[in-house]
Enzyme design. Structure first.
Site, short mmCIF file in Angstrom:
data_model
loop_
_atom_site.label_atom_id
_atom_site.label_comp_id
_atom_site.label_asym_id
_atom_site.label_seq_id
_atom_site.Cartn_x
_atom_site.Cartn_y
_atom_site.Cartn_z
N HIS A 42 17.28 67.47 43.97
CA HIS A 42 16.17 68.36 44.32
C HIS A 42 16.47 69.80 43.92
O HIS A 42 15.58 70.53 43.48
CB HIS A 42 15.86 68.28 45.82
N ARG A 68 21.07 63.55 46.87
CA ARG A 68 19.65 63.89 46.75
C ARG A 68 19.45 65.41 46.77
O ARG A 68 18.56 65.93 46.10
CB ARG A 68 18.86 63.25 47.89
C1 HEM Z 1 12.78 58.82 39.62
C2 HEM Z 1 12.03 59.44 40.49
C3 HEM Z 1 12.39 59.54 41.94
C4 HEM Z 1 11.53 59.39 42.98
C5 HEM Z 1 10.04 59.11 42.88
C6 HEM Z 1 12.30 59.52 44.19
C7 HEM Z 1 11.76 59.43 45.45
C8 HEM Z 1 12.50 59.32 46.61
C9 HEM Z 1 11.96 59.12 47.91
C10 HEM Z 1 10.48 59.02 48.23
C11 HEM Z 1 13.00 58.98 48.76
C12 HEM Z 1 12.93 58.70 50.25
C13 HEM Z 1 12.84 59.97 51.00
C14 HEM Z 1 12.65 59.71 52.46
O1 HEM Z 1 11.67 59.11 52.84
O2 HEM Z 1 13.50 60.10 53.24
C15 HEM Z 1 14.21 59.13 48.01
C16 HEM Z 1 15.47 59.08 48.53
C17 HEM Z 1 16.61 59.32 47.81
N1 HEM Z 1 16.68 59.69 46.48
FE1 HEM Z 1 15.15 59.66 45.17
N2 HEM Z 1 13.60 59.75 43.88
C18 HEM Z 1 13.71 59.77 42.52
C19 HEM Z 1 14.85 60.03 41.80
C20 HEM Z 1 16.08 60.31 42.38
C21 HEM Z 1 17.22 60.83 41.66
C22 HEM Z 1 17.22 61.21 40.19
C23 HEM Z 1 18.24 60.94 42.56
C24 HEM Z 1 19.64 61.44 42.35
C25 HEM Z 1 20.26 61.43 41.20
C26 HEM Z 1 17.72 60.46 43.82
C27 HEM Z 1 18.47 60.33 44.96
C28 HEM Z 1 17.98 59.89 46.16
C29 HEM Z 1 18.82 59.58 47.31
C30 HEM Z 1 20.34 59.61 47.33
C31 HEM Z 1 17.96 59.25 48.34
C32 HEM Z 1 18.36 58.87 49.77
C33 HEM Z 1 18.37 60.13 50.61
C34 HEM Z 1 18.97 59.95 51.99
O3 HEM Z 1 19.31 58.85 52.39
O4 HEM Z 1 19.12 60.98 52.68
N3 HEM Z 1 16.41 60.12 43.68
N4 HEM Z 1 13.88 59.34 46.69
#
Ligand code: HEM
Ligand SMILES: *[C@@H]1O[C@H](CO)[C@@H](O)[C@H](O)[C@H]1NC(C)=O
Ligand SMILES: *[C@@H]1O[C@H](CO)[C@@H](O)[C@H](O)[C@H]1NC(C)=O
Length: 337
Positions: free
Chosen positions: A73, A69
């Site tokens: 970002h 993530r």
């Molecule tokens: C498509 C649109 C996307 C949205 C709206 C989105 C939104 C989010 C949100 C809201 C979370 C939870 C954050 C939290 O509450 O801690 C999250 C977690 C995460 N996202 Fe996305 N995300 C998107 C795309 C992506 C992409 C493109 C990647 C990587 C290639 C990604 C990788 C991750 C990962 C790995 C987590 C887990 C983080 C953790 O466990 O520390 N996301 N995302």
């Protein structure tokens, strides 16, 4: 005479066309990134990074989603230039201090810092490998360590010279987005809708805080007791049990309820069962413009892996800096030189 002149003009045009075509063909795939960029500068950089990431992975699994993530970002705010890693100072609130950084787990940052220390411990490599490239390599490594595909990573990024909290606003996709909003957000970074669907598959790993989806399971649309009808009813009850009303803000749950620690195509199967955690996840299966892609990757993990690798490679090219006026190699990833 007139005919000879015309002939010369034709030749000139032909020459210009040929040069243009040749320069297009010779153009590197993108702003000068390439595989094996460090082969003479720091020949073992990829194995050094992989060893450091593997060690960190053995200490905590959060390394995996945290690093993945962080890379996303970083790339979506000001390009893949490790600007997300810069710490705020008295005079500058950096990217990581924007509220959108919620869940940028400290372990993602720590992974890059540990790998950078391992690289810099080799004298030939000291301060020769950018933090942005270390993050790109570490991201590739956490994906394969968690069962996903391995791939050759393009390198040659410099670290950015700017990082501001304000620059984050409006750059990252939101979990409430519909398909048009998602597609436009990725298009602004030169990525296609197919890339967007593939990269969303990253939600096969990691955690979300309850607050990011509570409006779907409680009083949906402002209606007391209502649940988002696009959510599987059984799953909604499970989510309510894990995230009761007034749950503490730091409680987080697995985004993939089936195989949360494996990088696989389960994400797409979950979507088929209406178990996408965010509106932005579920819409991929519910909108006819994306559902066919979801269905094909739900049943074909090789096709998903290939699409994911291609999309990650394109993500890694977003806004990269390769000239000294725009970037450098940071000695400490969290501090500008
Ligand atoms: C498509 C649109 C996307 C949205 C709206 C989105 C939104 C989010 C949100 C809201 C979370 C939870 C954050 C939290 O509450 O801690 C999250 C977690 C995460 N996202 Fe996305 N995300 C998107 C795309 C992506 C992409 C493109 C990647 C990587 C290639 C990604 C990788 C991750 C990962 C790995 C987590 C887990 C983080 C953790 O466990 O520390 N996301 N995302
Ligand atoms: C994220 O930003 C908040 C302020 O909005 C800050 O308190 C927190 O330390 C930041 N997290 C990271 C990992 O930098
Ligand atoms: C909801 O989830 C259950 C299992 O948790 C599954 O059997 C059912 O098919 C799902 N419903 C839909 C509409 O996909």
């Amino acid at each position: 005479m007139a005919a000879a002149k015309k002939h010369n003009v034709d030749l000139l045009l032909l020459l210009i066309t040929a040069i243009t075509a040749a320069s297009l063909l010779l153009q590197p795939t993108s702003a000068q990134l390439r595989q094996n960029f460090y082969s003479s500068i720091c020949p073992n950089v990829e194995s050094i990074v992989r060893a450091a990431v593997t060690q960190k992975f053995q200490q905590t699994f959060v390394t995996v989603p945290g690093t993945l993530r962080l890379f996303f970002h970083d790339c979506f705010v000001n390009g893949c230039d490790a600007s997300v890693m810069v710490a705020s100072t008295a005079n500058n609130k950096a990217e990581k201090d924007n509220p959108d950084n919620l869940s940028l787990a400290g372990d993602g940052f720590d992974t890059v810092i540990k790998a950078k220390a391992a690289v810099d411990a080799v004298s030939q490599c000291r301060n020769k490998v950018s933090c942005a490239d270390i993050l790109a390599m570490a991201t590739r490594d956490v994906i394969s360590l968690s069962g996903g595909p391995s791939y050759a990573v393009e390198l040659g990024r410099l670290d950015g010279l700017v990082s501001t909290a304000a620059s984050v606003n409006g750059k990252l996709p939101q979990p409430t987005f519909n398909l048009n909003q998602l597609t436009n957000n990725f298009a602004a970074n030169g990525l296609s809708q197919t890339d967007m669907i593939a990269l969303s598959g990253a939600h096969t790993l990691g955690f979300s805080h309850c607050g990011r989806f509570s409006s779907r399971i409680y009083d949906f649309g402002g209606k007391k007791g209502a649940v988002d009808p696009s959510l599987n009813g059984t799953y909604a009850k499970e989510l309510q049990a894990m995230c009761p009303r007034n749950v503490p803000a730091d409680v987080a749950i697995n985004m993939d309820p089936v195989t949360p620690r494996t990088f696989d195509n389960q994400y797409y199967r979950n979507l088929q069962q209406k178990k996408g955690l965010f509106t932005s996840d579920q819409i991929l299966a519910d909108d006819t413009r994306s559902s066919q892609t979801v269905n094909s990757w739900a049943s074909n993990s090789v096709a998903f892996n290939n699409a994911f690798i291609a999309a990650m490679t394109r993500l890694g090219r977003v806004g990269v800096k390769t000239t000294a006026s725009l970037g450098n190699i940071r000695r400490d990833c969290s501090v500008f030189n």
